[in-house]
Design a protein around this motif. Structure first.
Motif, short mmCIF file in Angstrom:
data_model
loop_
_atom_site.label_atom_id
_atom_site.label_comp_id
_atom_site.label_asym_id
_atom_site.label_seq_id
_atom_site.Cartn_x
_atom_site.Cartn_y
_atom_site.Cartn_z
N ASN A 390 0.83 -1.21 0.00
CA ASN A 390 0.00 0.00 0.00
C ASN A 390 0.86 1.26 0.00
N ARG A 391 1.93 1.18 0.83
CA ARG A 391 2.81 2.35 0.90
C ARG A 391 3.48 2.63 -0.43
N LEU A 392 3.96 1.56 -1.05
CA LEU A 392 4.59 1.73 -2.36
C LEU A 392 3.60 2.31 -3.37
N LYS A 462 9.90 4.05 16.77
CA LYS A 462 10.99 3.17 16.32
C LYS A 462 12.35 3.67 16.79
N TYR A 463 12.55 4.98 16.74
CA TYR A 463 13.89 5.51 16.99
C TYR A 463 14.00 6.13 18.39
N SER A 464 13.39 5.48 19.35
CA SER A 464 13.54 5.89 20.76
C SER A 464 13.90 4.66 21.58
N TYR A 506 16.30 5.96 1.78
CA TYR A 506 17.46 6.27 2.61
C TYR A 506 17.16 5.91 4.06
N ARG A 507 18.03 5.07 4.62
CA ARG A 507 17.89 4.69 6.04
C ARG A 507 19.25 4.84 6.68
N ILE A 508 19.20 5.29 7.93
CA ILE A 508 20.46 5.26 8.68
C ILE A 508 20.45 3.88 9.33
N TYR A 512 17.43 -0.26 15.15
CA TYR A 512 16.02 0.04 15.31
C TYR A 512 15.22 -0.18 14.03
N ASN A 513 15.90 -0.19 12.93
CA ASN A 513 15.11 -0.31 11.70
C ASN A 513 15.46 -1.57 10.91
N GLN A 514 15.74 -2.64 11.63
CA GLN A 514 16.08 -3.88 10.94
C GLN A 514 14.84 -4.49 10.28
#
Ligand code: ATP
Ligand code: MG
Length: 560
Positions: A390-392, A462-464, A506-508, A512-514
């Motif tokens: 859906n996001r794509l 996610k990033y906390s 782009y991901r750092i 947390y984002n595996q």
């Protein structure tokens, strides 16, 4: 990656080769053009002297062909006064004429003192005068026949030559025919070095009379008038008009035998003989090398400029090609990342589904608890896949502007509370607070606004770190915008990454984002905000937290 680097290097070396080639061509073209210009100027230096000569010789030709024959109009009846008048007009117009000797002569069948006699034909001077700027008043009269035998040889020399020619002509003249140009020139002109003598041309009937005088025995005849003039010329009084000042620095008149004694290697010279009575003189034209170099440079300049313009255009084309190749290689990289990311992200749920499927198949019996467990896994993973698709899909739609906005008046309080409730249900340890200041309704598409919120809330979660999962949302009016601030206490974003995080995929990379992160969230937010004519910005400190600020145009709603 290596291949891509190589491709880039190939492109780069291709462009560099092209640049070197055109630079070499430019240098060769410049050298050739300069040499051709130099040759051209040198050739012109030799050839254009004819032009200068023509200009210098023009007055001489005019004098020879038009002014001298005017004497014939007088039919021999020039006297000292009219000869002087005529001479003055000559001196005025033709400065190279220095002195004129006028022979007032007579023709008869009886003897004339100091004259020439052939048979019964006599031709002799009655008086000789000279005119000229340098001739003093007492030396105007050179001879008068009241004093016979006082005519000097020097004075009579030109007269005798002409008289001989004329007598010879009368002797054999065909008086039934008009004079041709050749006879006119040969008989009535005498051109020697710096001297032209002219005898007025008699009419045809006079010629017949003269012939009779010569051969028939007749009583003493009348004395027929005849005029002669000798023009003494000075070549140095020529007015020299330099018609090619760009080529010739100096033009002077020199004797034909003149050779420059100056052995100056800097000096280039050429010469050309003057015409007619001046044929033992020449025009001597010279220029210094630096003078000609200036002309060469002057002519070369526009050529060099055109070459440089062409070179500039070629360099610009090379730049455009290089830029295009770069863009292409960047697009190629994006595509590469896209496929890489997608396959990676799709792989995890697919393999989880596969394992669950296998387990169900291989189990002989499933307890209610297991069935529930596998069902939940399958449901969750299918949801993940669905969510990603859906996001794509929405991303491509928004990129292609294929989404239609369905604007509604949103009650911000209700809108936020619903979202918070949903998240609280999903993540019970996530502390989300929201404060809305000075505004309660906002006109926007709730689906798009919801998407923005979801992405930013997801990221904040996610990033906390586990014990710091906090997010505060502040909604406030500022000028003509509605500003949304999402402030978390998360891990923060390194400064150098701040401009990258809005890029697609782009991901750092971090722990947390595996799972389930594609790197599309913020890129999507940016597209959405642009689509809604707003802006998005971020402030962050590593280890302290981040703040995302979205400003969307705010339209004041009519009071209901
Ligand atoms: P996706 O949103 O597609 O699931 P993602 O979250 O990795 O993947 P983005 O939302 O575009 O991608 O975020 C890009 C990157 O920015 C992230 O990988 C993360 O490193 C960083 N980032 C985004 N939001 C925050 C935040 N609130 N705190 C710290 N880093 C963040
Ligand atoms: Mg995200």
């Amino acid at each position: 990656m290596d291949e891509r680097k190589q491709l880039y290097r190939k492109n780069f070396s291709l462009v560099v080769t092209f640049l070197i080639l055109i630079s070499v061509s430019l240098i060769v073209a410049m050298l050739l053009a300069y040499n051709l210009t130099r040759k051209n100027v040198e050739n012109e230096f030799i050839s254009q002297k004819i032009n200068v000569l023509e200009e210098v010789a023009n007055p001489y030709n005019d004098f020879f062909q038009n002014k001298i024959p005017e004497i014939s109009f007088y039919q021999g009846f020039l006297d000292s006064a009219s000869a002087r008048k005529y001479s003055d007009t000559v001196f005025l117009k033709f400065p190279f004429v220095e002195r004129i000797v006028f022979y007032d002569a007579g023709i008869s069948n009886h003897k004339i003192a100091d004259g020439l006699r052939v048979n019964n034909f006599s031709l002799g001077p009655k008086a000789v005068y000279q005119f000229g700027k340098k001739v003093s008043a007492d030396s105007i009269l050179l001879f008068k026949n009241i004093l016979p035998n006082t005519l000097s040889l020097k004075t009579s020399d030109e007269f005798n030559k002409m008289a001989m020619k004329f007598a010879g002509f009368i002797e054999s003249a065909d008086t039934s025919q008009a004079l041709n140009d050749n006879d006119r020139y040969n008989i009535f002109y005498s051109v020697t070095a710096r001297k032209i003598t002219y005898m007025s041309i008699p009419r045809r009937e006079d010629l017949r009379v003269f012939k009779d005088l010569m051969f028939k025995e007749q009583p003493p005849s009348l004395v027929y008038e005849q005029d002669l003039m000798t023009f003494h010329l000075n070549p140095y009084s020529f007015i020299i008009k330099n018609t090619h000042p760009e080529l010739y620095q100096h033009i002077i008149i020199k004797p034909l035998v003149y050779e420059s004694l100056e052995n100056n290697p800097e000096l280039i010279s050429t010469d050309i003989p003057l015409p007619g009575a001046f044929s033992d003189y020449k025009l001597y034209l010279s220029s210094s090398k630096s003078y000609l170099t200036r002309e060469i440079n002057f002519r070369f300049l526009p050529i060099a400029l055109s070459l440089l313009v062409i070179y500039g255009v070629l360099v610009f084309i090379a730049y455009l090609i290089f830029r295009n190749l770069n863009i292409n290689s960047k697009l190629f990289k994006l595509q590469y990342d896209f496929i890489n990311n997608l396959t990676h992200e799709f792989k995890t749920p697919v393999s989880v589904i596969k394992i669950a499927g296998n387990n169900i198949r291989s189990a002989s019996q499933l307890s209610d608890r297991e069935r529930n467990h596998y069902g939940k896994i399958l449901d969750e993973e299918a949801d993940k896949l669905n969510d990603m698709m859906n996001r794509l899909l929405s991303f491509t739609q928004i990129e292609n502007k294929a989404i239609k906005i369905k604007e509604e008046v949103i009650n911000l309080e209700v809108f936020c509370q619903n979202l918070i409730d949903a998240y609280q249900l999903k993540y019970p340890h996530f502390n989300i607070t929201c404060s809305i200041q000075g505004v309660d309704h906002f006109k926007a598409d709730p689906v798009l606004l919801g998407s923005l919120f979801q992405n930013l809330i997801d990221n904040a979660y996610k990033y906390s770190l586990t014990d710091k999962k906090e997010l505060h949302i502040l909604i406030k009016k500022a000028n003509k915008n509605l500003v949304f601030r999402f402030t978390d206490q998360g891990i923060g974003i390194p400064k150098k990454e701040l401009e990258n995080i809005f890029k697609k995929f782009y991901r750092i990379q971090s722990q947390y984002n595996q799972q389930g992160s594609v790197g599309l969230g913020l890129a999507f937010c940016k597209e959405l905000v642009n689509f809604m004519h707003g802006s998005i910005a971020v402030k962050s400190r590593e280890g302290k937290g981040s703040e995302f600020k979205i400003a969307l145009p705010f339209e004041e709603l009519p009071v209901a």
